[in-house]
Write a protein that holds these residues in place. Structure first.
Motif, mmCIF file in Angstrom:
data_model
loop_
_atom_site.group_PDB
_atom_site.id
_atom_site.type_symbol
_atom_site.label_atom_id
_atom_site.label_comp_id
_atom_site.label_asym_id
_atom_site.label_seq_id
_atom_site.Cartn_x
_atom_site.Cartn_y
_atom_site.Cartn_z
ATOM 1 N N GLU A 1 -42.142 18.754 42.155
ATOM 2 C CA GLU A 1 -42.207 17.498 42.916
ATOM 3 C C GLU A 1 -42.609 17.829 44.346
ATOM 4 N N PRO A 2 -43.565 17.089 44.910
ATOM 5 C CA PRO A 2 -44.006 17.392 46.284
ATOM 6 C C PRO A 2 -42.838 17.458 47.267
ATOM 7 N N GLY A 3 -42.794 18.549 48.033
ATOM 8 C CA GLY A 3 -41.803 18.713 49.093
ATOM 9 C C GLY A 3 -40.466 19.276 48.671
ATOM 10 N N GLN A 4 -40.112 19.217 47.393
ATOM 11 C CA GLN A 4 -38.803 19.697 46.941
ATOM 12 C C GLN A 4 -38.848 21.196 46.662
ATOM 13 N N PHE B 1 -40.275 27.901 45.306
ATOM 14 C CA PHE B 1 -41.455 27.113 44.975
ATOM 15 C C PHE B 1 -41.311 25.759 45.647
ATOM 16 N N GLN B 2 -42.384 25.309 46.265
ATOM 17 C CA GLN B 2 -42.392 24.004 46.928
ATOM 18 C C GLN B 2 -43.836 23.518 46.960
ATOM 19 N N LEU B 3 -44.098 22.395 46.320
ATOM 20 C CA LEU B 3 -45.447 21.840 46.265
ATOM 21 C C LEU B 3 -45.803 21.177 47.589
ATOM 22 N N VAL B 4 -46.890 21.668 48.193
ATOM 23 C CA VAL B 4 -47.368 21.156 49.480
ATOM 24 C C VAL B 4 -48.884 21.016 49.391
ATOM 25 N N ASP C 1 -50.629 24.291 47.719
ATOM 26 C CA ASP C 1 -49.780 25.453 48.019
ATOM 27 C C ASP C 1 -48.449 25.266 47.318
ATOM 28 N N MET C 2 -47.828 26.403 46.925
ATOM 29 C CA MET C 2 -46.560 26.269 46.199
ATOM 30 C C MET C 2 -45.565 27.400 46.399
ATOM 31 N N ILE C 3 -45.949 28.452 47.109
ATOM 32 C CA ILE C 3 -45.038 29.584 47.302
ATOM 33 C C ILE C 3 -44.520 29.538 48.738
ATOM 34 N N ASN C 4 -43.226 29.222 48.882
ATOM 35 C CA ASN C 4 -42.609 29.090 50.208
ATOM 36 C C ASN C 4 -41.928 30.406 50.570
#
Length: 193
Positions: free
Chosen positions: A30-33, A44-47, A119-122
């Motif tokens: 989910e975007p931002g979570q 992991f964080q969808l941005v 992007d997805m790797i925080n």
């Protein structure tokens, strides 16, 4: 030209891995979570990034697209002067990363040339990246180490190809020409009989 297959195969592998992980992120996150992987250190964080690394150039996506296209062309041009299979592979990894993010810029929303990179790797909240970013940053780090240890990746411009051919076939590079007619030596010998 043995560099071409290796360059493109490595680049295609990076592009495929990058695009597969982006599709996974779009379907699974989910975007931002944040979803922790190693606590706060890695998650992991969808941005959706409209700028460059660290969101630099946010709002100038078309400029980032032009830069990404120029970097892609530059990598292909400079890869022709690579001195080893390692150098060709490094160029392939960097090329794959550049193309992976360029695909997003060209084909993703909000439109052609202004697409936002997935992007997805925080990394501990410092920045969020993707596989293409890992490829680009990883290659940059290896190139830096190689240059600091005086291990060049590129052959000198200019007559590099001629020098390489001479090293492979030293007889072709000999300085004075050999006599064209070898029969002169045999003519001096006394006939036997």
């Amino acid at each position: 030209m043995t560099w071409r297959p290796t360059l493109w195969l490595v680049a295609l592998a990076v592009i495929a891995l990058d695009q597969i992980t982006k599709q996974w992120a779009l379907s699974a996150l989910e975007p931002g979570q944040k979803q922790p992987v190693l606590g706060d250190l890695l998650s992991f964080q969808l941005v959706f990034n409209s700028g460059a690394a660290f969101s630099l150039g946010d709002g100038y996506t078309w400029v980032m697209t032009i830069i990404a296209a120029a970097v892609t062309v530059g990598l292909v041009v400079f890869a022709r002067r690579a001195q080893s299979r390692l150098a060709v592979s490094l160029f392939g990894i960097g090329l794959g990363g550049a193309i992976g993010n360029l695909i997003d810029r060209l084909l993703r929303d909000p439109g052609f040339g202004q697409g936002h990179v997935v992007d997805m790797i925080n990394y501990n909240g410092w920045f969020v990246g993707n596989v293409a970013d890992l490829a680009i940053v990883g290659v940059a780090a290896v190139v830096l180490v190689m240059s600091l240890t005086n291990r060049p990746l590129l052959a000198p411009s200019g007559g590099a190809r001629d020098g390489a051919a001479s090293a492979e076939h030293p007889s072709e590079a000999s300085s004075p020409a050999q006599p064209a007619d070898a029969s002169t030596d045999s003519a001096r010998e006394e006939p036997r009989g």
